[in-house]
Design a protein around this motif. Structure first.
Motif, PDB file in Angstrom:
ATOM      1  N   SER A 279     -60.319 -25.889  -6.260  1.00  0.00           N
ATOM      2  CA  SER A 279     -60.573 -24.605  -5.580  1.00  0.00           C
ATOM      3  C   SER A 279     -60.346 -24.011  -3.999  1.00  0.00           C
TER       4      SER A 279
ATOM      5  N   LEU B 296     -62.974 -20.975  -2.300  1.00  0.00           N
ATOM      6  CA  LEU B 296     -64.716 -22.084  -2.034  1.00  0.00           C
ATOM      7  C   LEU B 296     -65.272 -21.587  -1.460  1.00  0.00           C
TER       8      LEU B 296
ATOM      9  N   VAL C  18     -68.132 -20.943  -6.130  1.00  0.00           N
ATOM     10  CA  VAL C  18     -66.571 -19.738  -5.433  1.00  0.00           C
ATOM     11  C   VAL C  18     -66.998 -18.244  -5.146  1.00  0.00           C
TER      12      VAL C  18
ATOM     13  N   ALA D 191     -59.538 -20.994  -9.675  1.00  0.00           N
ATOM     14  CA  ALA D 191     -58.854 -22.141  -9.710  1.00  0.00           C
ATOM     15  C   ALA D 191     -58.354 -22.627 -10.948  1.00  0.00           C
TER      16      ALA D 191
END
Length: 628
Positions: free
Chosen positions: A245, A251, A272, A284
């Motif tokens: 992430s 993130l 996220v 991700a």
């Protein structure tokens, strides 16, 4: 910054069991190493892990040879059967090309912990208590240099932490591996460049440590054995989820301590949002973790070879040496356009036109690999122009963003695949390896590449290494901002005293730094939006190189510079090396054709105080000017 003295051959940073650099403090030491000088070779106990075989891996290899070798066989150790098969295939192919075909054989060990003799139960849910897969490639001793090429170029050998775990699972009280009587031939191969060979261990004096952790040996052991090894298995899985992430730029809350302190929270998905990588659709799941940056590059090439019609690749710009070797030694070969300038794109257009006429039904090249910016000349390619050619001729673009890093530049929109060595500034601590491969979800080959990875990707990143990488990278953005500012201040000072900067009677010829070299191309991809977290734009990175008006000035500057001296870059501390001597000692004239001069000094700037850094460069510069 203060003068830093680490004895020749010891780990950099000191007291770091899995350090990824080694002290080569003088010019003579670097040349002596490349020439196999006994004084230097016998001092080496550390090194960059793709070149130096860590003492723990040597120990495990010796155990495997004692049990499984026949005659004079030696071995290499890998985490999966597929990688071991790749090594065997490479050995057989390369030795056959040399006219002396050699066969290699494989042994698989699945090692599981046993309960202790006192009746104590092993916690099999922890990393230390879980089982380990080990795949051994055995071959005649004469083939060791060829096997070592696989280790170096692919970066897919087992990690030193995994080796230590295997040793702990196999037996107790194993005697130390004795020093080889010929360590260079046993653990390094000259080829076009020879790298580190391990022999003996001693405890270094404690030097002045720049910004970062000052680890005593006891503290280092505590971190290795307690922090990483005794964590539960799901901590590794969580660390990998966080890393993917973080690399994807999605993130929202990068304070992972909050997740780790709340077990119920850590079982949930991370918070996220849209990616900051220039293409908001990146997820991700588009990021794949590898044990090293070079294994990500090797895998990008391997994937392209698997899914696209066979053709030569293009290496655009003068790259770090192993990228070129990968393209030359696997597949149909490559076109090398070593300057990385727009004039090379003109040549590339001619190549594409000729090849497309030869066979109009297949793409004229397989893939183009380039670094942004390049190592060590810090040149940035004209990515929009390259992307236009890729769209026209249907080839894959692979961009290595390690030096630029995604805090400073956005390059994913011009690539099909972006690779990075997380070992460098993303980690910063110089104690763990890692790499990433990110797919561009808007790329024309995305579906093909994604489907291949879905069916074939192997997660071989050792969990304990992932835990350290996640821990190190939590504050990577803050560290990059400090390093960028330091590097810019240092380069402005050195440029003002260089021939390129108009200084009278200078020792420095040129400062290679993205602010001065192909700046228009770099600035085109540099992040100019102000970051809402810290109010800053993307910088020019922490790496630069210097060329000098004489080799004597190069030597004087390097020897007098008071910082750590050794291979690698992107560390939290300043690290310098005579790059061409280390990377191209056997091909100095060839490298010089592309502007990579014998006397080039490469400097990776750290987080020390700016004023202290400038004083250090002043000291080195005075020494260089004194020899004029």
């Amino acid at each position: 910054m203060g003068e830093i003295e680490v004895p020749l051959g010891l780990a950099v940073p000191p007291h770091t069991p899995h350090a990824i650099s080694v002290s080569l403090p003088t010019w003579r030491d670097n040349v002596g190493y490349e020439e196999g000088e006994k004084r230097v070779v016998d001092s080496m106990v550390s090194g960059y892990p793709r070149f130096f075989i860590h003492l723990s891996i040597r120990k495990l290899a010796s155990m495997c040879e004692q049990k499984h070798a026949v005659g004079n066989e030696k071995c290499m150790l890998f985490p999966t059967k597929n990688i071991a098969e790749e090594c065997r295939s490479f050995i057989q192919r390369r030795t056959a090309l040399a006219g002396s075909p050699v066969n290699a054989r494989l042994v698989h060990l699945f090692i599981c912990p046993e309960d202790k003799h006192d009746g104590t139960k092993i916690d099999r849910s922890s990393i230390a208590g879980s089982c380990a897969d080990l795949h051994i490639v055995l071959f005649p001793e004469s083939a060791f240099p060829i096997a070592k090429e696989v280790w170096q170029h692919t970066g897919l050998g087992i990690s030193s932490r995994l080796a230590e775990k295997c040793i702990a699972l196999l037996v107790k009280d194993v005697p130390e591996v004795q020093r080889s009587t010929s360590p260079v031939s046993r653990y390094a191969t000259k080829g076009l460049n020879r790298h580190y060979s391990a022999v003996k261990n001693s405890k270094p004096p404690s030097p002045t440590q720049p910004a970062g952790e000052d680890l005593s040996s006891d503290h280092a052991v505590y971190l290795e054995e307690r922090y990483g090894r005794n964590l539960p298995l799901d901590a590794a899985s969580f660390a990998k989820r966080v890393l993917r992430s973080r690399v994807a730029g999605v993130l929202i809350n990068d304070n992972i301590r909050e997740y780790q302190s709340n077990p119920r929270l850590s079982q949930k998905e991370l918070v996220v949002g849209p990616s900051t990588r220039g293409i908001t659709d990146v997820a991700a799941d588009d990021v794949y973790l590898y044990p090293t940056g070079m294994s990500a590059i090797w895998s990008a090439h391997h994937i392209a070879l698997a899914v696209l019609p066979p053709a030569k690749s293009v290496c655009f710009g003068f790259p770090y040496t192993d990228t070129l070797k990968i393209l030359q030694k696997w597949g149909p070969g490559c076109h090398f356009l070593g300057f990385g300038l727009d004039s090379d794109i003109d040549e590339l257009e001619q190549i594409l036109e000729v090849e497309s006429k030869r066979d109009p039904n297949t793409p004229p090249i397989l893939a183009l690999f380039t670094e942004f910016p390049s190592n060590p000349l810090l040149r940035s390619a004209n990515l929009p122009r390259l992307r236009g050619l890729a769209d026209q001729y249907d080839f894959v673009i692979v961009i290595d963003e390690t030096i630029g890093n995604f805090v400073n530049v956005k390059v994913l929109q011009y690539a099909d695949i972006v690779v990075s060595s997380l070992t460098k500034v993303f980690s910063g601590a110089s104690n763990v390896m890692g790499g990433s491969l990110t797919l561009n979800p808007k790329g024309r080959h995305y579906t093909t590449l994604k489907n291949y990875l879905k069916d074939n990707f192997e997660d071989v990143y050792f969990g304990e290494d992932a835990i350290y990488m996640e821990r190190n990278s939590r504050d990577f953005k803050r560290r990059i901002r400090v390093i960028d500012a330091n590097a810019q201040a240092a380069c402005e000072f050195l440029h003002s005293r260089s021939r390129a900067g108009g200084a009278p009677s200078p020792a420095i010829k040129e400062v290679f730094y993205p602010k001065y070299i192909t700046r228009e191309n770099y600035d085109f991809c540099r992040i100019k939006d102000v970051d809402p977290e810290d109010g800053k734009e993307g910088g020019y990175g922490g790496l630069f190189s210097l060329t000098f008006t004489s080799v004597a000035a190069s030597k004087a500057f390097f020897d007098a510079l008071p910082c750590y001296k050794g291979p690698s870059l992107g560390t939290n501390f300043t690290l310098a090396c005579p790059f061409t001597i280390l990377a191209h000692f056997g091909e100095l004239d060839w490298a010089a054709q592309y502007g990579v001069e014998e006397g080039l000094v490469r400097i990776s700037v750290g987080m020390e105080g700016t004023e202290a850094l400038l004083r250090s460069f002043e000291i080195a510069l005075k020494a260089a000017e004194a020899v004029l």
